[in-house]
Design a protein around this motif. Sequence first.
Motif, PDB file in Angstrom:
ATOM      1  N   UNK A 114     -43.389  -3.499 -75.042  1.00 27.24           N
ATOM      2  CA  UNK A 114     -41.987  -3.827 -75.311  1.00 27.24           C
ATOM      3  C   UNK A 114     -41.491  -4.919 -74.371  1.00 27.24           C
ATOM      4  N   UNK A 115     -41.863  -4.845 -73.099  1.00 25.43           N
ATOM      5  CA  UNK A 115     -41.463  -5.872 -72.137  1.00 25.43           C
ATOM      6  C   UNK A 115     -42.026  -7.234 -72.518  1.00 25.43           C
ATOM      7  N   UNK A 116     -43.282  -7.259 -72.947  1.00 24.61           N
ATOM      8  CA  UNK A 116     -43.893  -8.524 -73.372  1.00 24.61           C
ATOM      9  C   UNK A 116     -43.213  -9.090 -74.613  1.00 24.61           C
ATOM     10  N   UNK A 117     -42.872  -8.222 -75.556  1.00 24.73           N
ATOM     11  CA  UNK A 117     -42.177  -8.683 -76.757  1.00 24.73           C
ATOM     12  C   UNK A 117     -40.811  -9.266 -76.399  1.00 24.73           C
ATOM     13  N   UNK A 118     -40.098  -8.619 -75.484  1.00 26.64           N
ATOM     14  CA  UNK A 118     -38.802  -9.135 -75.059  1.00 26.64           C
ATOM     15  C   UNK A 118     -38.963 -10.490 -74.368  1.00 26.64           C
ATOM     16  N   UNK A 119     -39.995 -10.619 -73.541  1.00 27.22           N
ATOM     17  CA  UNK A 119     -40.250 -11.890 -72.873  1.00 27.22           C
ATOM     18  C   UNK A 119     -40.553 -12.985 -73.887  1.00 27.22           C
TER      19      UNK A 119
END
Length: 159
Positions: A114-119
């Motif tokens: 999820x953090x990577x997708x947000x980034x």
Amino acid sequence: MPVIKPLKDNLEKQVQIYKELKNLADIKQKALVENNLQELEAVTVREEQLLLEAAHVEKERLLWVDQMTQKEGKPAAELTLSELAGRYPELENVKKDLETVVTDLQGVHDLNTQLLKQAMNVVNFTIGMLTHQDKNIYQKPGKDENIESKTFRLLDRKI
């Protein structure tokens, strides 16, 4: 029972590898939040090494399972760790440890995803803002120049 001891040792190795992967996933999560690219790269390199080691240990486990299937008279696909732990109590603790660490690792992995997708969304938004133009410079012959394109392509593959 001579096959159970090496199988148990193999599963314990897997637990240790997964615990280290979980610790690395926690470090990766912190690096993602802090946008620390050097730490992220170092963690990724170590993860790759551990995954290669896990693949090697998994191959060994499959060899031990093949021996167990001969002893149990069941195909490998039907022989589960839960079933083996029910028959061989010495496998119960390693089964619990393996379930716990895999569940923990999956949870951290999901959050990191999820953090990577947000980034990536932030990067895409920033690129969109930086490349915004009122109209495209190049148009197909015969197209009205006053009609604005809804999308801008940084690299147009059609020439």
